[in-house]
Design a protein around this motif. Structure first.
Motif, PDB file in Angstrom:
ATOM      1  N   THR A  87       0.828  -1.207   0.000  1.00  7.95           N
ATOM      2  CA  THR A  87       0.000   0.000   0.000  1.00  7.95           C
ATOM      3  C   THR A  87       0.858   1.250   0.000  1.00  7.95           C
ATOM      4  O   THR A  87       0.557   2.228  -0.700  1.00  7.95           O
ATOM      5  CB  THR A  87      -0.927   0.007   1.219  1.00  7.95           C
ATOM      6  N   THR A  91       0.886   4.025  -2.983  1.00  6.92           N
ATOM      7  CA  THR A  91       0.523   5.410  -2.656  1.00  6.92           C
ATOM      8  C   THR A  91       1.642   6.378  -3.003  1.00  6.92           C
ATOM      9  O   THR A  91       1.420   7.374  -3.699  1.00  6.92           O
ATOM     10  CB  THR A  91       0.174   5.516  -1.164  1.00  6.92           C
ATOM     11  N   LEU A 218      -5.136  10.019   0.370  1.00  4.58           N
ATOM     12  CA  LEU A 218      -6.161   9.344   1.163  1.00  4.58           C
ATOM     13  C   LEU A 218      -6.925   8.335   0.309  1.00  4.58           C
ATOM     14  O   LEU A 218      -7.221   7.218   0.759  1.00  4.58           O
ATOM     15  CB  LEU A 218      -7.119  10.371   1.761  1.00  4.58           C
ATOM     16  N   TRP A 221      -4.589   5.266  -0.417  1.00  3.00           N
ATOM     17  CA  TRP A 221      -4.371   4.427   0.758  1.00  3.00           C
ATOM     18  C   TRP A 221      -5.607   3.587   1.087  1.00  3.00           C
ATOM     19  O   TRP A 221      -5.494   2.439   1.512  1.00  3.00           O
ATOM     20  CB  TRP A 221      -4.000   5.306   1.955  1.00  3.00           C
ATOM     21  N   ASN A 222      -6.782   4.163   0.883  1.00  2.00           N
ATOM     22  CA  ASN A 222      -8.020   3.474   1.255  1.00  2.00           C
ATOM     23  C   ASN A 222      -8.656   2.702   0.104  1.00  2.00           C
ATOM     24  O   ASN A 222      -9.720   2.097   0.299  1.00  2.00           O
ATOM     25  CB  ASN A 222      -9.034   4.490   1.798  1.00  2.00           C
ATOM     26  N   ASP A 223      -8.039   2.715  -1.071  1.00  2.00           N
ATOM     27  CA  ASP A 223      -8.659   2.065  -2.219  1.00  2.00           C
ATOM     28  C   ASP A 223      -8.714   0.549  -2.021  1.00  2.00           C
ATOM     29  O   ASP A 223      -7.790  -0.061  -1.469  1.00  2.00           O
ATOM     30  CB  ASP A 223      -7.876   2.391  -3.498  1.00  2.00           C
ATOM     31  N   PHE A 224      -9.785  -0.032  -2.496  1.00  2.00           N
ATOM     32  CA  PHE A 224      -9.981  -1.480  -2.373  1.00  2.00           C
ATOM     33  C   PHE A 224     -10.174  -2.166  -3.724  1.00  2.00           C
ATOM     34  O   PHE A 224      -9.582  -3.215  -3.989  1.00  2.00           O
ATOM     35  CB  PHE A 224     -11.198  -1.756  -1.477  1.00  2.00           C
ATOM     36  N   ASN A 240      -6.577  -2.990   2.593  1.00  2.06           N
ATOM     37  CA  ASN A 240      -8.009  -3.293   2.571  1.00  2.06           C
ATOM     38  C   ASN A 240      -8.297  -4.644   1.941  1.00  2.06           C
ATOM     39  O   ASN A 240      -9.237  -5.340   2.350  1.00  2.06           O
ATOM     40  CB  ASN A 240      -8.764  -2.179   1.838  1.00  2.06           C
ATOM     41  N   ALA A 261      -8.215  -3.356  10.913  1.00  4.52           N
ATOM     42  CA  ALA A 261      -8.984  -2.173  10.510  1.00  4.52           C
ATOM     43  C   ALA A 261      -8.462  -0.917  11.189  1.00  4.52           C
ATOM     44  O   ALA A 261      -8.368   0.149  10.556  1.00  4.52           O
ATOM     45  CB  ALA A 261     -10.460  -2.385  10.836  1.00  4.52           C
ATOM     46  N   ALA A 264      -5.298   0.208   9.588  1.00  4.34           N
ATOM     47  CA  ALA A 264      -5.558   0.788   8.270  1.00  4.34           C
ATOM     48  C   ALA A 264      -6.046   2.225   8.377  1.00  4.34           C
ATOM     49  O   ALA A 264      -5.797   3.050   7.489  1.00  4.34           O
ATOM     50  CB  ALA A 264      -6.589  -0.061   7.517  1.00  4.34           C
ATOM     51  N   ILE A 265      -6.737   2.541   9.467  1.00  5.19           N
ATOM     52  CA  ILE A 265      -7.308   3.878   9.647  1.00  5.19           C
ATOM     53  C   ILE A 265      -6.262   4.879  10.115  1.00  5.19           C
ATOM     54  O   ILE A 265      -6.286   6.051   9.720  1.00  5.19           O
ATOM     55  CB  ILE A 265      -8.489   3.816  10.640  1.00  5.19           C
ATOM     56  N   SER A 268      -4.442   7.307   7.578  1.00  7.43           N
ATOM     57  CA  SER A 268      -5.345   8.282   6.972  1.00  7.43           C
ATOM     58  C   SER A 268      -5.650   9.417   7.932  1.00  7.43           C
ATOM     59  O   SER A 268      -5.619  10.598   7.551  1.00  7.43           O
ATOM     60  CB  SER A 268      -6.645   7.590   6.544  1.00  7.43           C
TER      61      SER A 268
END
Length: 290
Positions: A87, A91, A218, A221-224, A240, A261, A264-265, A268
């Motif tokens: 990730t 990014t 952001l 990083w959060n893409d799934f 993710n 989880a 992962a947060i 961000s």
């Protein structure tokens, strides 16, 4: 001088009078929204310190102790460390390419002008109108034919193509507000177009650059979905993707899933908290220029 009781009461009364009914309603709505948004995060954080037995016995209970056993087990039993590295590579790699290519592309479109530049601008805007689902199958086939499917490079290139359209649109609107006379003075001093852009124009685009990079970072990083499609099962995937696989592989260990989880947060939240000032400044400047 110390205020008496009557003076303190008068001060509190004036403070209450500063809030109108509309402001109170807005504050109440914001408080409810904050509670709704923060509850899942707080719930996952608390359960990351609990055992599976505690979670099944009392899902809404509080942890009896705060230790890092679940965080240790997460890295021991899964490929979460590799997923974090993937990730981070995606990014940072995408952000660097966006920073090098998108501002220069927008500068060329705005300053060179002509029919060709207008058509190129239209093509970039058209990229915003085509959903990724429409482009997905041709992209997968093309990446497979050139031997890039299943690699981090394919994910970076797909993200680069998807973000470039929005970036060009954003930068073009800002470059229009940069005085041409500044660039002409640089040309008189012997600076070429590339040097003029990076030394004169680009520093003036820092507000929009900060806002653009924060939103993109952001999102990356959060893409799934894109890593799920372009990275096969032999790869650890991204954060993710790794968490989604845990739901299938570790259904008896929800405390580890909650731990992943939370990890992962954290980046961000940290990125936005650190650069919130620049993000708000960039958006406000964009509203004025728009």
């Amino acid at each position: 001088m110390t205020l008496g009781k009557s003076g303190r009461r008068a001060t509190r009364a004036r403070a209450r009078e500063r809030y109108t009914v509309g402001e109170i309603v807005v504050m109440a709505v914001l408080a409810v929204l904050t509670l709704v948004i923060s509850f899942p995060v707080l719930y996952a954080l608390l359960n990351s310190f609990r055992t599976y037995a505690d979670i099944t016995r009392d899902p809404m209970g509080l942890p009896t102790s705060f230790n890092l056993d679940n965080y240790t087990k997460l890295f021991e039993r899964t490929d979460f460390g590799e997923a974090i590295l993937n990730t981070l590579i995606i990014t940072v790699g995408t952000i660097v390419l966006l920073l090098l290519l998108v501002p220069m592309a927008a500068y060329g479109i705005e300053r060179i002008g002509g029919r060709t530049s207008r058509w190129i601008y239209i093509l970039f805007i058209a990229g915003l109108m085509i959903p990724f689902q429409v482009r997905m199958i041709p992209l997968v086939k093309g990446m497979n034919e050139v031997g890039l499917y299943g690699t981090l490079t394919s994910v970076i290139l797909v993200h680069l193509g998807g973000s470039a359209s929005f970036g060009v649109l954003l930068y073009c609107s800002f470059i229009k507000g940069v005085p041409v006379e500044i660039e002409e003075a640089a040309h008189v001093d012997g600076a070429g177009r590339i040097r003029t852009f990076w030394w004169i124009v680009f520093p003036m685009l820092l507000p929009v650059t900060s806002a653009f990079l924060i939103t993109q970072a952001l999102g990356l990083w959060n893409d799934f979905f894109i890593p799920l499609v372009f990275l096969d099962s032999s790869s650890a995937g991204t954060i993710n993707v790794a968490i989604s696989r845990m739901v299938g592989l570790l259904t008896s260990e929800w405390q580890i899933i909650y731990t992943g989880a939370i990890l992962a947060i954290i980046p961000s939240v940290a990125i936005f908290a650190a650069f919130q000032r620049y993000f708000v400044k960039g958006m406000s400047v964009g509203a004025v220029k728009g």
